[in-house]
Scaffold this motif. Structure first.
Motif, PDB file in Angstrom:
ATOM      1  N   UNK A 514       0.831  -1.201   0.000  1.00  0.00           N
ATOM      2  CA  UNK A 514       0.000   0.000   0.000  1.00  0.00           C
ATOM      3  C   UNK A 514       0.864   1.249   0.000  1.00  0.00           C
ATOM      4  N   UNK A 515       0.503   2.222  -0.808  1.00  0.00           N
ATOM      5  CA  UNK A 515       1.190   3.509  -0.835  1.00  0.00           C
ATOM      6  C   UNK A 515       0.160   4.620  -0.668  1.00  0.00           C
ATOM      7  N   UNK A 516       0.493   5.592   0.146  1.00  0.00           N
ATOM      8  CA  UNK A 516      -0.392   6.729   0.394  1.00  0.00           C
ATOM      9  C   UNK A 516      -0.074   7.825  -0.621  1.00  0.00           C
ATOM     10  N   UNK A 517      -0.452   7.564  -1.877  1.00  0.00           N
ATOM     11  CA  UNK A 517      -0.166   8.490  -2.970  1.00  0.00           C
ATOM     12  C   UNK A 517      -1.436   8.775  -3.764  1.00  0.00           C
ATOM     13  N   UNK A 518      -1.669  10.033  -4.036  1.00  0.00           N
ATOM     14  CA  UNK A 518      -2.868  10.459  -4.757  1.00  0.00           C
ATOM     15  C   UNK A 518      -2.990   9.799  -6.122  1.00  0.00           C
ATOM     16  N   UNK A 519      -1.864   9.661  -6.815  1.00  0.00           N
ATOM     17  CA  UNK A 519      -1.914   9.126  -8.176  1.00  0.00           C
ATOM     18  C   UNK A 519      -2.191   7.625  -8.213  1.00  0.00           C
ATOM     19  N   UNK A 520      -2.066   6.948  -7.087  1.00  0.00           N
ATOM     20  CA  UNK A 520      -2.249   5.500  -7.065  1.00  0.00           C
ATOM     21  C   UNK A 520      -3.718   5.172  -6.810  1.00  0.00           C
ATOM     22  N   UNK A 521      -4.519   5.294  -7.861  1.00  0.00           N
ATOM     23  CA  UNK A 521      -5.956   5.047  -7.718  1.00  0.00           C
ATOM     24  C   UNK A 521      -6.248   3.609  -7.320  1.00  0.00           C
ATOM     25  N   UNK A 522      -5.403   2.678  -7.718  1.00  0.00           N
ATOM     26  CA  UNK A 522      -5.677   1.271  -7.400  1.00  0.00           C
ATOM     27  C   UNK A 522      -5.343   0.920  -5.959  1.00  0.00           C
ATOM     28  N   UNK A 523      -4.648   1.805  -5.244  1.00  0.00           N
ATOM     29  CA  UNK A 523      -4.327   1.583  -3.841  1.00  0.00           C
ATOM     30  C   UNK A 523      -5.037   2.574  -2.921  1.00  0.00           C
ATOM     31  N   UNK A 524      -5.292   3.789  -3.408  1.00  0.00           N
ATOM     32  CA  UNK A 524      -5.634   4.866  -2.480  1.00  0.00           C
ATOM     33  C   UNK A 524      -6.890   5.631  -2.863  1.00  0.00           C
ATOM     34  N   UNK A 525      -7.716   5.039  -3.736  1.00  0.00           N
ATOM     35  CA  UNK A 525      -8.968   5.707  -4.080  1.00  0.00           C
ATOM     36  C   UNK A 525      -9.977   5.531  -2.947  1.00  0.00           C
ATOM     37  N   UNK A 526     -10.988   6.371  -2.955  1.00  0.00           N
ATOM     38  CA  UNK A 526     -12.148   6.211  -2.085  1.00  0.00           C
ATOM     39  C   UNK A 526     -13.341   5.895  -2.983  1.00  0.00           C
ATOM     40  N   UNK A 527     -14.384   5.262  -2.438  1.00  0.00           N
ATOM     41  CA  UNK A 527     -15.526   4.866  -3.263  1.00  0.00           C
ATOM     42  C   UNK A 527     -16.741   4.620  -2.378  1.00  0.00           C
ATOM     43  N   UNK A 528     -17.925   4.908  -2.920  1.00  0.00           N
ATOM     44  CA  UNK A 528     -19.146   4.815  -2.116  1.00  0.00           C
ATOM     45  C   UNK A 528     -19.424   3.393  -1.647  1.00  0.00           C
ATOM     46  N   UNK A 529     -19.076   2.385  -2.443  1.00  0.00           N
ATOM     47  CA  UNK A 529     -19.357   1.004  -2.028  1.00  0.00           C
ATOM     48  C   UNK A 529     -18.494   0.593  -0.848  1.00  0.00           C
ATOM     49  N   UNK A 530     -17.234   1.034  -0.816  1.00  0.00           N
ATOM     50  CA  UNK A 530     -16.378   0.740   0.341  1.00  0.00           C
ATOM     51  C   UNK A 530     -16.848   1.543   1.553  1.00  0.00           C
ATOM     52  N   UNK A 531     -17.282   2.778   1.302  1.00  0.00           N
ATOM     53  CA  UNK A 531     -17.716   3.645   2.396  1.00  0.00           C
ATOM     54  C   UNK A 531     -18.955   3.091   3.090  1.00  0.00           C
ATOM     55  N   UNK A 532     -19.896   2.573   2.313  1.00  0.00           N
ATOM     56  CA  UNK A 532     -21.101   1.991   2.913  1.00  0.00           C
ATOM     57  C   UNK A 532     -20.742   0.823   3.817  1.00  0.00           C
ATOM     58  N   UNK A 533     -19.752   0.027   3.389  1.00  0.00           N
ATOM     59  CA  UNK A 533     -19.305  -1.095   4.221  1.00  0.00           C
ATOM     60  C   UNK A 533     -18.709  -0.598   5.530  1.00  0.00           C
ATOM     61  N   UNK A 534     -17.947   0.494   5.474  1.00  0.00           N
ATOM     62  CA  UNK A 534     -17.389   1.081   6.699  1.00  0.00           C
ATOM     63  C   UNK A 534     -18.505   1.564   7.620  1.00  0.00           C
ATOM     64  N   UNK A 535     -19.510   2.222   7.045  1.00  0.00           N
ATOM     65  CA  UNK A 535     -20.642   2.698   7.841  1.00  0.00           C
ATOM     66  C   UNK A 535     -21.313   1.526   8.553  1.00  0.00           C
ATOM     67  N   UNK A 536     -21.549   0.448   7.815  1.00  0.00           N
ATOM     68  CA  UNK A 536     -22.185  -0.719   8.430  1.00  0.00           C
ATOM     69  C   UNK A 536     -21.313  -1.276   9.555  1.00  0.00           C
ATOM     70  N   UNK A 537     -20.018  -1.430   9.302  1.00  0.00           N
ATOM     71  CA  UNK A 537     -19.120  -2.016  10.305  1.00  0.00           C
ATOM     72  C   UNK A 537     -19.148  -1.220  11.603  1.00  0.00           C
ATOM     73  N   UNK A 538     -19.135   0.113  11.495  1.00  0.00           N
ATOM     74  CA  UNK A 538     -19.120   0.963  12.678  1.00  0.00           C
ATOM     75  C   UNK A 538     -20.494   1.063  13.331  1.00  0.00           C
ATOM     76  N   UNK A 539     -21.546   1.022  12.518  1.00  0.00           N
ATOM     77  CA  UNK A 539     -22.900   1.189  13.057  1.00  0.00           C
ATOM     78  C   UNK A 539     -23.236   0.121  14.090  1.00  0.00           C
ATOM     79  N   UNK A 540     -22.669  -1.067  13.912  1.00  0.00           N
ATOM     80  CA  UNK A 540     -22.938  -2.144  14.850  1.00  0.00           C
ATOM     81  C   UNK A 540     -22.385  -1.905  16.243  1.00  0.00           C
ATOM     82  N   UNK A 541     -21.534  -0.870  16.386  1.00  0.00           N
ATOM     83  CA  UNK A 541     -20.893  -0.627  17.678  1.00  0.00           C
ATOM     84  C   UNK A 541     -21.108   0.803  18.187  1.00  0.00           C
ATOM     85  N   UNK A 542     -22.108   1.474  17.622  1.00  0.00           N
ATOM     86  CA  UNK A 542     -22.504   2.779  18.161  1.00  0.00           C
ATOM     87  C   UNK A 542     -23.153   2.569  19.525  1.00  0.00           C
ATOM     88  N   UNK A 543     -22.837   3.457  20.437  1.00  0.00           N
ATOM     89  CA  UNK A 543     -23.446   3.366  21.770  1.00  0.00           C
ATOM     90  C   UNK A 543     -23.945   4.736  22.192  1.00  0.00           C
TER      91      UNK A 543
END
Length: 543
Positions: A514-543
């Motif tokens: 993994x590289x933290x580089x803007x140009x490396x879309x295959x390593x460092x992009x963001x996307x709504x489908x991954x984000x929804x998964x993060x929301x779900x993962x965290x939602x299970x542990x909201x208190x």
């Protein structure tokens, strides 16, 4: 002067030493929940550890276990387990022969702020409106954009413009894609279904256009409003695969992107995903806005009836387009559509449609899934449904397979030195899949309650926020040493050094690349489908 230089040198060496020590201590930098599993990983030889409070007093002592050698990271790793310590507060791990960790919290609301920030990431992704937000002293702002969406040249109406506004920008680019919207909206509705009471505790600070809707649903509605517009205007029920320009934009703010954008030709996968999204929208919006719910359901029926009468797999062909393809076969999408139509309406034909398709897939539950295979969404809707009329054999088979995959994920998480339930499998966007596996685990837990499923889910959250090879958070703005250079046009084009906050980046193609580089879309992009998964993962542990 010599003494001053010497002191500076000593201080610099000390900083390097602390940094090196911290790098070898891998833990969830968000913190830990009092009554659940609390672990850290150490990639240096160690035997004993202490937990220190803010006064430097030892409040807990434990022994390290290990080492375990893992080939993909090429490390020997020791495990620290302090699950028995559950007093809330701020602490530091002191590890004999290694050093001290950075401070961390044990708190019942340890994940609440991250959950809120990840959900607000969708608001900040809105297309067709001004968005703004303040985070850690930075004022993020986007002007109104893409009001010319979009043109119908590729669906037979040259130079005809139709309203295609609203929705979320899909990823690091500004396109809008029906197939990727499908898994995103599906997972977010699952989060609402499974964790509604927890989500409602959060003040999401999302601008409200309607007092009727909870804020979380209002944000999803921004996307479903756009999705409704992707249905062909000819009344056929076909749905455009995407709405984008022909090529990706340069790194400019979205309001500076004036290139012509088009509704593309339809695909059967996009049409089926549309059906599933609209059926879910009808179900979840019904208590708050029955008029809108009916609009969604009417649109779902139109497209579902079209699919019933057109069984061929109509794939999407890129043609002139060089933006995201999201090409996929439609078998899984049709199964999901049938499940959601049945769950919303009780329609017997939809029920038989689903059960036939589930049997053809041998009732398989995927452990590694994303936009290209959404059958799990349909399987989980069916197996958790309280509707009558289900085939007993189908129900038992899906339940059995769901639990077996849940057990497999627990085993993989427990055997991985960094609690990664995907094990040694890596690919473009794998962090999103790792987060999405919490859905498998939470569904298995609903079918057969087992603390192992919850602890494996916690392990996934731990992994994403620092218990990993890099000792870094994978989410912008959150946790220790988060990504600074995501492949995100807003983050690259605005004048703020820190990236837009709350976004899960895709991750490496191996355990160590993994590289933290803007140009490396295959390593460092963001996307709504991954984000929804993060929301779900965290939602299970909201208190």
């Amino acid at each position: 002067m010599l003494r001053q230089i010497t002191l500076i040198t000593i201080a610099f060496i000390s900083i390097l030493s602390i940094s090196a020590q911290t790098k070898n201590i891998h833990l969830n930098s968000l913190g830990f929940l009092p009554d659940l599993k609390k672990t850290a990983s150490v990639s240096m030889p160690c035997e004993a550890f202490n937990i220190l409070n803010t006064d430097g007093e030892v409040v807990y002592t434990g022994k390290a276990t290990g080492p375990t050698y893992q080939k993909d990271v090429n490390q020997k790793v020791w495990n620290l387990d302090f699950s028995k310590f559950n007093t809330q507060g701020e602490y530091i791990l002191e590890i004999e022969g290694v050093g001290k960790s950075k401070p961390f919290h044990i708190a019942s609301d340890a994940f609440n702020f991250a959950a809120k920030t990840s959900i607000r990431g969708f608001y900040l992704w809105r297309c067709g409106t001004e968005v703004k937000g303040t985070f850690k002293g930075n004022n993020y702002h986007q002007n109104i954009c893409h009001l010319e969406d979009g043109y119908e040249d590729y669906i037979g109406n040259k130079e005809v413009k139709r309203d295609g506004t609203k929705g979320w920008h899909d990823a690091g680019d500004y396109g809008k894609y029906t197939v990727n919207a499908g898994i995103t909206v599906g997972v977010l509705f699952k989060a609402w279904d499974h964790f509604k009471p927890q989500i409602e505790k959060l003040d999401l600070e999302i601008p409200r256009s309607s007092s009727k809707l909870p804020a979380f649903l209002e944000e999803i509605k921004w996307e479903t409003d756009w999705v409704l517009k992707m249905q062909y205007p000819d009344g056929s029920g076909r749905v455009s695969h995407k709405l984008t320009r022909l090529n990706f934009s340069p790194f400019i703010m979205p309001d500076k992107d004036h290139e012509k954008r088009y509704f593309t030709q339809w695909s059967s996968a996009a049409t089926a995903d549309f059906v599933a999204m609209m059926a879910m929208a009808a179900r979840y919006f019904q208590p708050y806005d029955p008029i809108y719910a009916k609009q969604c359901l009417d649109a779902a029926w139109l497209s579902y009836n079209f699919l019933r009468n057109n069984l061929d797999d109509k794939g999407f062909v890129q043609g002139d387009f060089k933006t995201g393809g999201y090409q996929t076969s439609d078998t899984d999408d049709r199964l999901w559509a049938a499940a959601e139509m049945w769950e919303t309406t009780g329609d017997i034909i939809a029920l038989k449609d689903f059960e036939k398709r589930a049997k053809e897939l041998n009732f398989k539950i995927e452990e590694n899934w994303d936009w290209g295979n959404v059958s799990n969404l349909g399987m989980f809707t069916y197996v958790l449904s309280n509707r009558k009329g289900k085939n007993t054999k189908v129900q038992k088979s899906i339940k059995k397979n769901t639990i077996e995959i849940g057990d497999k994920l627990v085993e993989m998480a427990n055997s991985d030195v960094y609690a990664r339930a995907l094990g040694g499998t890596y690919f473009w966007g794998c962090n999103g899949t790792v987060a999405r596996q919490t859905i498998n685990l939470q569904v298995a837990n609903r079918l057969k309650p087992n603390k192992d499923y919850i602890e494996a889910s916690i392990g996934i959250v731990d992994h994403l926020f620092g218990n990993n090879y890099y000792s870094r958070s994978y989410v912008t703005g959150l946790g220790e040493n988060p990504p600074l250079h995501p492949h995100d046009r807003r983050s690259g084009a605005d004048s703020i050094k820190a990236p837009w906050p709350g976004y899960l980046i895709g991750g490496g193609h191996s355990a160590t690349d993994w590289v933290d580089k803007e140009e490396s879309y295959s390593h460092n992009e963001i996307a709504i489908n991954w984000q929804a998964a993060l929301v779900y993962a965290l939602a299970g542990f909201i208190n």
